[in-house]
Enzyme design. Structure first.
Site, PDB file in Angstrom:
ATOM      1  N   TYR A  96      -1.957  -0.703 -11.818  1.00  0.00           N
ATOM      2  CA  TYR A  96      -3.424  -0.630 -11.851  1.00  0.00           C
ATOM      3  C   TYR A  96      -3.959   0.130 -13.062  1.00  0.00           C
ATOM      4  O   TYR A  96      -5.002   0.756 -12.993  1.00  0.00           O
ATOM      5  CB  TYR A  96      -3.971  -0.031 -10.542  1.00  0.00           C
ATOM      6  CG  TYR A  96      -3.497  -0.790  -9.322  1.00  0.00           C
ATOM      7  CD1 TYR A  96      -3.972  -2.074  -9.065  1.00  0.00           C
ATOM      8  CD2 TYR A  96      -2.550  -0.254  -8.457  1.00  0.00           C
ATOM      9  CE1 TYR A  96      -3.523  -2.800  -7.967  1.00  0.00           C
ATOM     10  CE2 TYR A  96      -2.092  -0.969  -7.362  1.00  0.00           C
ATOM     11  CZ  TYR A  96      -2.582  -2.234  -7.120  1.00  0.00           C
ATOM     12  OH  TYR A  96      -2.125  -2.945  -6.038  1.00  0.00           O
ATOM     13  N   PRO A 120       4.514  -4.885  -1.596  1.00  0.00           N
ATOM     14  CA  PRO A 120       4.306  -3.699  -2.420  1.00  0.00           C
ATOM     15  C   PRO A 120       3.885  -4.058  -3.843  1.00  0.00           C
ATOM     16  O   PRO A 120       4.384  -5.027  -4.423  1.00  0.00           O
ATOM     17  CB  PRO A 120       5.691  -3.045  -2.441  1.00  0.00           C
ATOM     18  CG  PRO A 120       6.645  -4.177  -2.226  1.00  0.00           C
ATOM     19  CD  PRO A 120       5.936  -5.167  -1.352  1.00  0.00           C
ATOM     20  N   GLY A 121       2.962  -3.284  -4.379  1.00  0.00           N
ATOM     21  CA  GLY A 121       2.620  -3.402  -5.794  1.00  0.00           C
ATOM     22  C   GLY A 121       2.991  -2.092  -6.452  1.00  0.00           C
ATOM     23  O   GLY A 121       4.027  -1.942  -7.098  1.00  0.00           O
ATOM     24  N   ARG A 122       2.143  -1.090  -6.184  1.00  0.00           N
ATOM     25  CA  ARG A 122       2.313   0.232  -6.779  1.00  0.00           C
ATOM     26  C   ARG A 122       3.721   0.808  -6.590  1.00  0.00           C
ATOM     27  O   ARG A 122       4.335   1.307  -7.526  1.00  0.00           O
ATOM     28  CB  ARG A 122       1.296   1.168  -6.126  1.00  0.00           C
ATOM     29  CG  ARG A 122       1.255   2.559  -6.669  1.00  0.00           C
ATOM     30  CD  ARG A 122       0.372   3.437  -5.774  1.00  0.00           C
ATOM     31  NE  ARG A 122      -0.765   2.734  -5.264  1.00  0.00           N
ATOM     32  CZ  ARG A 122      -1.982   2.785  -5.781  1.00  0.00           C
ATOM     33  NH1 ARG A 122      -2.230   3.540  -6.817  1.00  0.00           N
ATOM     34  NH2 ARG A 122      -2.968   2.093  -5.233  1.00  0.00           N
ATOM     35  N   ARG A 173      -8.333   4.996 -13.588  1.00  0.00           N
ATOM     36  CA  ARG A 173      -8.113   5.504 -12.235  1.00  0.00           C
ATOM     37  C   ARG A 173      -8.706   6.904 -11.999  1.00  0.00           C
ATOM     38  O   ARG A 173      -9.060   7.231 -10.890  1.00  0.00           O
ATOM     39  CB  ARG A 173      -6.625   5.462 -11.870  1.00  0.00           C
ATOM     40  CG  ARG A 173      -6.092   4.023 -11.852  1.00  0.00           C
ATOM     41  CD  ARG A 173      -4.740   3.868 -11.163  1.00  0.00           C
ATOM     42  NE  ARG A 173      -4.836   4.061  -9.741  1.00  0.00           N
ATOM     43  CZ  ARG A 173      -4.528   5.166  -9.115  1.00  0.00           C
ATOM     44  NH1 ARG A 173      -4.055   6.214  -9.788  1.00  0.00           N
ATOM     45  NH2 ARG A 173      -4.663   5.265  -7.817  1.00  0.00           N
ATOM     46  N   CYS A 221     -17.186   6.260 -25.477  1.00  0.00           N
ATOM     47  CA  CYS A 221     -18.526   6.825 -25.310  1.00  0.00           C
ATOM     48  C   CYS A 221     -18.903   6.881 -23.848  1.00  0.00           C
ATOM     49  O   CYS A 221     -19.693   6.057 -23.363  1.00  0.00           O
ATOM     50  CB  CYS A 221     -19.535   5.979 -26.073  1.00  0.00           C
ATOM     51  SG  CYS A 221     -19.264   6.092 -27.812  1.00  0.00           S
ATOM     52  N   GLU A 222     -18.316   7.805 -23.140  1.00  0.00           N
ATOM     53  CA  GLU A 222     -18.508   7.888 -21.695  1.00  0.00           C
ATOM     54  C   GLU A 222     -17.944   9.237 -21.261  1.00  0.00           C
ATOM     55  O   GLU A 222     -16.768   9.521 -21.515  1.00  0.00           O
ATOM     56  CB  GLU A 222     -17.694   6.742 -21.055  1.00  0.00           C
ATOM     57  CG  GLU A 222     -17.867   6.542 -19.601  1.00  0.00           C
ATOM     58  CD  GLU A 222     -19.172   5.824 -19.264  1.00  0.00           C
ATOM     59  OE1 GLU A 222     -19.558   4.890 -19.976  1.00  0.00           O
ATOM     60  OE2 GLU A 222     -19.778   6.244 -18.277  1.00  0.00           O
ATOM     61  N   GLY A 274       0.779  -1.235   0.000  1.00  0.00           N
ATOM     62  CA  GLY A 274       0.000   0.000   0.000  1.00  0.00           C
ATOM     63  C   GLY A 274       0.808   1.281   0.000  1.00  0.00           C
ATOM     64  O   GLY A 274       0.236   2.376  -0.074  1.00  0.00           O
TER      65      GLY A 274
END
Ligand code: LLP
Length: 447
Positions: free
Chosen positions: A404, A306-308, A344, A375-376, A262
């Site tokens: 991510y 850890p990832g991020r 994100r 289309c959003e 995190g």
């Protein structure tokens, strides 16, 4: 601080243009198309080294760095983890399959996940070293699967049938500490009291009794309070809680403790400097050491997940600008990628920054909003960022794109997921190719 500090450590400005690992994104975009994701090996190595150095400095017992595959996993990344002896956290059988394709050995695979399916659990028991059990129902299902496998192998006496070896799988219990961290958005919190993740103190104790009564290999605890925080102090109370439980359950030698991952990264120049990994590791290590001393516990094997903070800064997203629209106070810079490769902003209101790939030094004369082709109305990457006067056809680069983004990508509007290129010592290699219409139709059989 400079926007360039958000980019990989190998990023430089040469002749007023951005280069990464000595490579020119203009040429890479011509060769591989856009949107394009670049991953810089030097940045990955530096982040992994920061963790290893900090653990060696602050923690005197065995410790491991576990890469959270959910941030971004592909075969090349899995292979890279093994070149550095990292463990890999896999969520379910899909990520386990990718880790195996990248040669990650059983003892380095840790399986996480809420409400894991029977297939996830079977795959975990077959291929992983550790399962972090999320709830009591899951624990009982693991027990059933292990018992069935044992009975089967006893009856069949056939090693090819005994696919689910009980001997080397280890279980941890996932604790819900009920203590929040500041992650900037509610959707990235996991440790607060009403979260869907993990078990309460009472459930943990019940699970521990179940393990003891059924001879299950319970070896440790895990908690994960949230993702993208830069203040490690709320971890202290959660560590205390974990160590109290360790004492109560009676973990002695050879036990494992994982306060999750995190740790944050900077996405925008307002957030610089980058969070200090050494400080994060120090807070965890000191509290575990002190907490164990006070309770008379042996130091556990410490796992960080850890990832991020390992992979986000290594990644850069390159987009080509199509049309530009001026509407009231808004300048819309429309690109060829958006929410399908980076959700994100839409999901967490995440704030990103950006540099043009060429003409970097131009004066940042106006605020622009960068949006994708889908289309959003929420298909936005960045809002109101000071930028030079961008022209149609230019390339732009968004830093801190390694975690991510592609892991949460979609085929909305029939879009193709982008290619991924690995940059190492001036060399560029394609590690994931861009999707094609054939990929979209591969599992679509018609009537
Ligand atoms: N360990 C566990 C059990 C986790 O659930 C996670 C992330 C990690 C480790 C790694 O967290 P990291 O170091 O990468 O922050 N999609 C969100 C993040 C969701 C994180 C989920 N779990 C985002 O884009 O911010």
């Amino acid at each position: 601080m400079d926007r360039l500090d958000l980019f990989p450590i190998s990023a430089k400005i040469k002749n007023d243009s951005l280069t990464i690992a000595g490579r020119d994104p203009v040429k890479l975009a011509e060769e591989y198309g856009t949107p394009l994701y670049l991953y810089d090996k030097a940045t990955l190595e530096a982040s992994a080294l920061d963790y290893k150095k900090a653990l060696a400095l602050h923690y005197p017992a065995p410790a491991s760095v576990t890469y959270a595959g959910k941030a971004f996993l592909c075969t090349a990344i899995a292979q890279w983890t093994q070149a550095h002896g990292l463990h890999v956290d896999c969520t379910g059988e899909g990520e386990i399959a990718i880790a195996l394709a990248g040669g990650v050995p059983r003892e380095h695979i840790l399986v996480h996940g809420v409400n894991k399916s029977t297939n996830d659990l079977k795959s975990a028991i077959q291929h992983a070293g550790t399962i972090a059990v999320d709830n009591l129902t899951e624990l009982k299902r693991i027990h059933v699967i292990l018992s069935e496998a044992k009975n089967l192998s006893r009856v069949m006496q056939d090693s090819s049938v005994a696919m689910l070896p009980q001997s080397d799988i280890v279980l941890w219990l996932r604790l819900l500490p009920g203590i929040a961290v500041d992650t900037h958005h509610a959707h990235t919190q996991t440790g607060q009291h009403d979260s869907k993740f993990g078990m309460t103190r009472e459930e943990i104790l019940e699970a521990a009794i179940f393990c003891r009564n059924n001879n299950l290999p319970l070896k440790g605890f895990h908690f994960h309070q949230g993702s993208n925080f830069r203040d490690a102090s709320p971890l202290k109370a959660a560590i205390e809680l974990g160590l109290d439980l360790a004492k109560e359950i009676g973990f002695a030698n050879d036990w494992h403790f994982s306060p999750g991952g995190g740790w944050g990264v900077a996405y925008h120049e307002d957030e610089l400097p980058q969070p200090d990994t050494n400080e994060y590791v120090r807070v965890i290590a000191e509290n575990v050491i002190e907490g164990c001393k006070v309770r008379g516990l042996t130091l556990p094997h410490l796992h960080l997940e850890p990832g991020r903070s390992l992979v986000a800064r290594a990644g850069v997203a390159i987009y080509r600008v199509g049309a530009i629209k001026r509407r009231g106070n808004k300048v819309w810079v429309l690109t060829d990628g958006g929410m399908t490769d980076n959700l994100r902003y839409a999901m967490y209101g995440a704030r990103y920054s950006c540099l043009p790939v060429t003409g970097v030094g131009r004066e940042r004369s106006e605020k622009v909003s960068i949006a994708g082709p889908y289309c959003e109305s929420g298909d936005v990457l960045i809002e109101d960022l000071p930028m030079p006067n961008i022209e149609e056809g230019e390339l732009i680069a968004i830093p801190a794109s390694g975690a991510y983004h592609l892991a949460m990508s979609s085929n909305y509007n029939g879009s193709y997921r982008p290619a991924v290129v690995w940059l190492e010592d001036g060399k560029a290699s394609l590690i994931v190719r861009r999707e094609t219409a054939d990929d979209l139709l591969k599992r679509d059989f018609g009537l």
